[in-house]
Write a protein that holds these residues in place. Structure first.
Motif, mmCIF file in Angstrom:
data_model
loop_
_atom_site.group_PDB
_atom_site.id
_atom_site.type_symbol
_atom_site.label_atom_id
_atom_site.label_comp_id
_atom_site.label_asym_id
_atom_site.label_seq_id
_atom_site.Cartn_x
_atom_site.Cartn_y
_atom_site.Cartn_z
ATOM 1 N N ASN A 1 0.825 -1.179 0.049
ATOM 2 C CA ASN A 1 -0.055 -0.019 -0.079
ATOM 3 C C ASN A 1 1.032 1.276 0.074
ATOM 4 O OD1 ASN A 1 -2.334 -1.554 0.020
ATOM 5 N ND2 ASN A 1 -2.513 -1.521 2.222
ATOM 6 N N GLY A 2 0.428 2.422 -0.944
ATOM 7 C CA GLY A 2 1.068 3.388 -0.866
ATOM 8 C C GLY A 2 2.360 3.517 -1.676
ATOM 9 N N PHE A 3 2.731 2.203 -2.502
ATOM 10 C CA PHE A 3 3.773 2.232 -3.631
ATOM 11 C C PHE A 3 3.441 2.863 -4.790
ATOM 12 C CE2 PHE A 3 5.843 0.600 -7.346
ATOM 13 C CZ PHE A 3 7.113 0.474 -7.074
ATOM 14 N N ARG A 4 4.423 3.814 -5.201
ATOM 15 C CA ARG A 4 4.269 4.326 -6.485
ATOM 16 C C ARG A 4 5.561 4.382 -7.110
ATOM 17 N NH1 ARG A 4 0.240 4.204 -4.611
ATOM 18 N NH2 ARG A 4 -1.393 5.537 -3.584
ATOM 19 N N ALA A 5 5.465 4.159 -8.437
ATOM 20 C CA ALA A 5 6.705 4.062 -9.344
ATOM 21 C C ALA A 5 7.230 5.642 -9.607
ATOM 22 C CB ALA A 5 6.323 3.254 -10.607
ATOM 23 N N LYS A 6 8.449 5.733 -9.850
ATOM 24 C CA LYS A 6 9.152 7.111 -10.096
ATOM 25 C C LYS A 6 9.819 7.094 -11.278
ATOM 26 C CE LYS A 6 9.735 7.901 -5.122
ATOM 27 N NZ LYS A 6 10.773 8.129 -4.069
ATOM 28 N N ALA A 7 9.617 8.402 -11.972
ATOM 29 C CA ALA A 7 10.399 8.477 -13.299
ATOM 30 C C ALA A 7 11.634 8.611 -13.134
ATOM 31 C CB ALA A 7 9.917 9.938 -13.842
ATOM 32 N N GLY A 8 12.556 7.873 -14.024
ATOM 33 C CA GLY A 8 13.924 7.601 -13.892
ATOM 34 C C GLY A 8 14.312 6.357 -13.197
ATOM 35 N N ASN A 9 13.694 5.788 -12.302
ATOM 36 C CA ASN A 9 13.924 4.445 -11.809
ATOM 37 C C ASN A 9 13.671 3.281 -12.923
ATOM 38 O OD1 ASN A 9 14.536 5.576 -9.274
ATOM 39 N ND2 ASN A 9 12.593 4.817 -8.370
ATOM 40 N N THR A 10 14.490 2.054 -12.970
ATOM 41 C CA THR A 10 14.092 1.029 -13.519
ATOM 42 C C THR A 10 13.285 -0.111 -12.834
ATOM 43 O OG1 THR A 10 16.220 -0.247 -13.093
ATOM 44 C CG2 THR A 10 16.143 1.346 -14.968
ATOM 45 N N TYR A 11 12.519 -0.980 -13.325
ATOM 46 C CA TYR A 11 11.724 -1.947 -12.782
ATOM 47 C C TYR A 11 11.812 -3.232 -13.422
ATOM 48 C CZ TYR A 11 9.985 2.216 -10.563
ATOM 49 O OH TYR A 11 9.961 3.306 -9.823
ATOM 50 N N GLN A 12 11.773 -4.403 -12.803
ATOM 51 C CA GLN A 12 11.912 -5.792 -13.216
ATOM 52 C C GLN A 12 11.092 -6.561 -12.489
ATOM 53 O OE1 GLN A 12 15.627 -7.774 -13.250
ATOM 54 N NE2 GLN A 12 15.107 -8.855 -15.089
ATOM 55 N N LEU A 13 10.397 -7.571 -12.924
ATOM 56 C CA LEU A 13 9.327 -8.289 -12.296
ATOM 57 C C LEU A 13 10.182 -9.946 -12.653
ATOM 58 C CD1 LEU A 13 6.527 -8.068 -10.890
ATOM 59 C CD2 LEU A 13 5.627 -9.195 -13.009
ATOM 60 N N ARG A 14 10.205 -10.427 -11.396
ATOM 61 C CA ARG A 14 10.443 -11.931 -11.300
ATOM 62 C C ARG A 14 9.635 -12.662 -10.495
ATOM 63 N NH1 ARG A 14 16.460 -11.743 -9.843
ATOM 64 N NH2 ARG A 14 16.646 -10.896 -11.859
ATOM 65 N N PHE A 15 9.380 -14.049 -10.948
ATOM 66 C CA PHE A 15 8.191 -14.654 -10.229
ATOM 67 C C PHE A 15 8.326 -16.175 -10.397
ATOM 68 C CE2 PHE A 15 6.311 -13.412 -14.279
ATOM 69 C CZ PHE A 15 5.763 -14.294 -14.819
ATOM 70 N N GLN A 16 8.060 -16.796 -9.394
ATOM 71 C CA GLN A 16 8.124 -18.083 -9.624
ATOM 72 C C GLN A 16 6.485 -18.562 -9.225
ATOM 73 O OE1 GLN A 16 11.012 -20.276 -7.244
ATOM 74 N NE2 GLN A 16 9.516 -21.972 -6.629
ATOM 75 N N LEU A 17 6.162 -19.555 -10.294
ATOM 76 C CA LEU A 17 4.920 -20.166 -10.192
ATOM 77 C C LEU A 17 4.812 -21.338 -9.139
ATOM 78 C CD1 LEU A 17 3.812 -20.346 -13.859
ATOM 79 C CD2 LEU A 17 3.468 -18.304 -12.339
ATOM 80 N N ALA A 18 3.564 -21.830 -8.834
ATOM 81 C CA ALA A 18 3.410 -22.616 -7.965
ATOM 82 C C ALA A 18 3.897 -24.233 -8.549
ATOM 83 C CB ALA A 18 1.714 -22.960 -7.619
ATOM 84 N N ASN A 19 4.162 -24.199 -9.712
ATOM 85 C CA ASN A 19 4.794 -25.583 -10.475
ATOM 86 C C ASN A 19 6.285 -25.307 -10.536
ATOM 87 O OD1 ASN A 19 5.259 -23.518 -12.344
ATOM 88 N ND2 ASN A 19 3.615 -24.514 -13.909
ATOM 89 N N GLY A 20 6.826 -24.194 -9.913
ATOM 90 C CA GLY A 20 8.277 -24.210 -9.870
ATOM 91 C C GLY A 20 8.807 -23.626 -10.879
ATOM 92 N N LYS A 21 8.290 -23.119 -12.001
ATOM 93 C CA LYS A 21 8.749 -22.623 -13.263
ATOM 94 C C LYS A 21 8.950 -20.960 -12.949
ATOM 95 C CE LYS A 21 6.882 -25.283 -16.720
ATOM 96 N NZ LYS A 21 5.853 -25.243 -18.139
ATOM 97 N N VAL A 22 10.171 -20.368 -13.197
ATOM 98 C CA VAL A 22 10.609 -19.131 -12.740
ATOM 99 C C VAL A 22 10.516 -18.309 -13.726
ATOM 100 C CG1 VAL A 22 12.293 -17.694 -11.873
ATOM 101 C CG2 VAL A 22 11.972 -20.193 -10.867
ATOM 102 N N TYR A 23 10.144 -17.118 -14.045
ATOM 103 C CA TYR A 23 10.249 -16.055 -15.170
ATOM 104 C C TYR A 23 10.698 -14.806 -14.472
ATOM 105 C CZ TYR A 23 6.688 -19.593 -16.878
ATOM 106 O OH TYR A 23 6.294 -20.701 -17.302
ATOM 107 N N GLU A 24 11.182 -13.908 -15.629
ATOM 108 C CA GLU A 24 11.429 -12.663 -15.357
ATOM 109 C C GLU A 24 11.134 -11.729 -16.643
ATOM 110 O OE1 GLU A 24 15.775 -12.822 -14.223
ATOM 111 O OE2 GLU A 24 16.216 -12.885 -16.431
ATOM 112 N N THR A 25 11.238 -10.461 -16.358
ATOM 113 C CA THR A 25 10.900 -9.538 -17.426
ATOM 114 C C THR A 25 12.187 -8.869 -17.751
ATOM 115 O OG1 THR A 25 10.213 -7.567 -16.173
ATOM 116 C CG2 THR A 25 8.553 -9.114 -16.475
ATOM 117 N N ASP A 26 11.935 -8.187 -18.760
ATOM 118 C CA ASP A 26 13.336 -7.157 -19.223
ATOM 119 C C ASP A 26 13.197 -6.093 -18.092
ATOM 120 O OD1 ASP A 26 13.720 -8.717 -21.450
ATOM 121 O OD2 ASP A 26 12.679 -7.380 -22.692
ATOM 122 N N VAL A 27 14.074 -5.572 -17.920
ATOM 123 C CA VAL A 27 14.612 -4.195 -17.055
ATOM 124 C C VAL A 27 13.707 -3.067 -17.927
ATOM 125 C CG1 VAL A 27 15.800 -2.740 -15.713
ATOM 126 C CG2 VAL A 27 16.689 -4.993 -16.017
#
Length: 401
Positions: free
Chosen positions: A111-137
């Motif tokens: 709660n309260g999180f806001r993205a900021k211009a100039g920052n970089t963001y990347q998503l990384r997640f693991q599914l319940a089946n164990g597979k791991v994914y990530e996005t570009d930065v």
């Protein structure tokens, strides 16, 4: 932030206790014979919940190109939420925050999180089946403020998103802004529209009842065999209620030919005239990273250029998400970050013609309202609950007058 169609139900951005969403719908129909993972997420600096959705498609799915896939919200009846995933957001390639699953398949920043211009963001997640994914930065770029907003009534109209071949009149909204000189900029416009809704429940071969639960009062339809199969009753809302609609096109711009020049009367939104009641519009001017613009441009071209021998057949587009152990897996969707300049506009619709007062339900369902009449068995007809969802809220939206 992420909110509308792999025949998907987005959002985007709608208000529920935790939710705000938005929807995009395009005309490129795609048919597949395998399952796909579908990710949708756009972080923003708006003062609203930031989340991503993770769903999977069924085999033999058909869908249309969307915000980043087809519609921001997958239809929960047709697409499967990936639950109990471990999801984290990486900021500037060093700081990490965990996302919380508050609804099945929807993972929220704190709660309260806001993205900021100039920052970089990347998503990384693991599914319940164990597979791991990530996005570009992804880098979040700044966006110039909307300087001026103007509106005209468009009697000629726009295609009816409900599927009818007829056109519907619209309130067309235009913006002015100053493009930053000496740099490449990419823009996107989307909108959210709140309309007053008076009908909150419809029962087929049944009647609406209210009852108490541990969570409070709720309501539902109960079958009544004394009624005919096609008997149908509509029920007024017991409180004020708003239906929420989302932009249904890809509206993007590159400043390659207009770099540094003031932008005047850029068409940013076309709000269908669903009824003559006043309505509220959240108009959002968004920054895009170059790769995000290119992806949306491909999606836009695919949605428009179909139907001739020269056209490339529609096909699922590879986004910026990958299985870290299987580079050949095609993952649908896109993760991005956009700074947003938002203006909320209250349309009084005094300049419109053709809309009906309190006509939203009839417009959506293409039929008149049918109310249950009083009877000896039912001397009191209950008023229905305005059930919060991605597309409905009993909470007055910010800026409503």
């Amino acid at each position: 932030m992420i909110r509308q169609r792999l025949l998907i139900a987005m959002g985007v951005l709608c208000s529920l206790v935790y939710l705000i969403g938005c929807v995009d719908d395009f005309n490129a129909d795609i048919y597949t014979s395998k399952e796909y993972l579908l990710i949708d997420g756009t972080l923003t600096d708006l003062n609203e919940p930031q989340y991503v959705s993770i769903f999977s498609t069924p085999k033999d799915a058909s869908f249309k190109s969307s915000d980043f896939t087809s519609k921001i919200y997958p239809t929960r009846q047709s697409y499967f939420p990936e639950q109990q995933a471990l999801v984290k957001l990486i900021i500037n390639q060093k700081d990490e925050i965990q996302l919380e699953e508050r609804l099945a398949g929807y993972y929220y920043c704190p709660n309260g999180f806001r993205a900021k211009a100039g920052n970089t963001y990347q998503l990384r997640f693991q599914l319940a089946n164990g597979k791991v994914y990530e996005t570009d930065v992804e880098t979040m770029y700044s966006v110039p403020a909307i300087k001026n907003v103007s509106e005209d009534f468009n009697l000629t109209g726009i295609p009816n998103a409900a599927g009818s071949s007829e056109k519907v009149s619209s309130n067309d909204i235009y913006v002015d802004f100053d493009d930053a000189p000496n740099e490449k900029n990419f823009y996107r416009w989307r909108w959210v529209n709140w309309e007053i809704q008076r009908i909150c429940a419809t029962c087929t071969q049944g009647r609406y009842y209210l009852f108490e639960t541990e969570q409070g009062e709720t309501g539902d339809c109960y079958r009544d065999l004394t009624l005919k199969v096609n008997d149908r009753f509509d029920y007024y809302c017991g409180t004020r209620c708003w239906d929420i609609f989302y932009s249904s096109d890809i509206n993007i711009l590159s400043d390659v030919y207009t770099n540094g020049k003031p932008q005047k009367n850029r068409l940013a939104a076309q709000i269908p005239l669903r009824q003559s009641n006043p309505c509220l519009v959240s108009l959002q001017q968004m920054s895009l990273a170059p790769n995000t613009y290119r992806y949306l441009k491909l999606l836009q071209d695919q949605s428009i250029n179909t139907g001739t021998l020269a056209d490339t057949p529609p096909a699922p587009l590879r986004g910026n998400i990958r299985n870290i152990k299987d580079a050949n897996e095609l993952v649908l969707g896109y993760f991005s970050a956009s700074s947003v300049s938002e203006v909320r506009v209250m349309l009084d619709r005094r300049n419109t013609t053709g809309g009906l007062p309190n006509g939203l339900y009839s417009f959506i369902n293409n039929r008149p309202v049918t109310l249950e009449e009083l009877s000896n068995e039912r001397p009191d007809i209950p008023l229905a609950i305005c059930q919060p969802s991605f597309t409905r809220t009993p909470i007055p939206p910010l800026g409503w007058r």
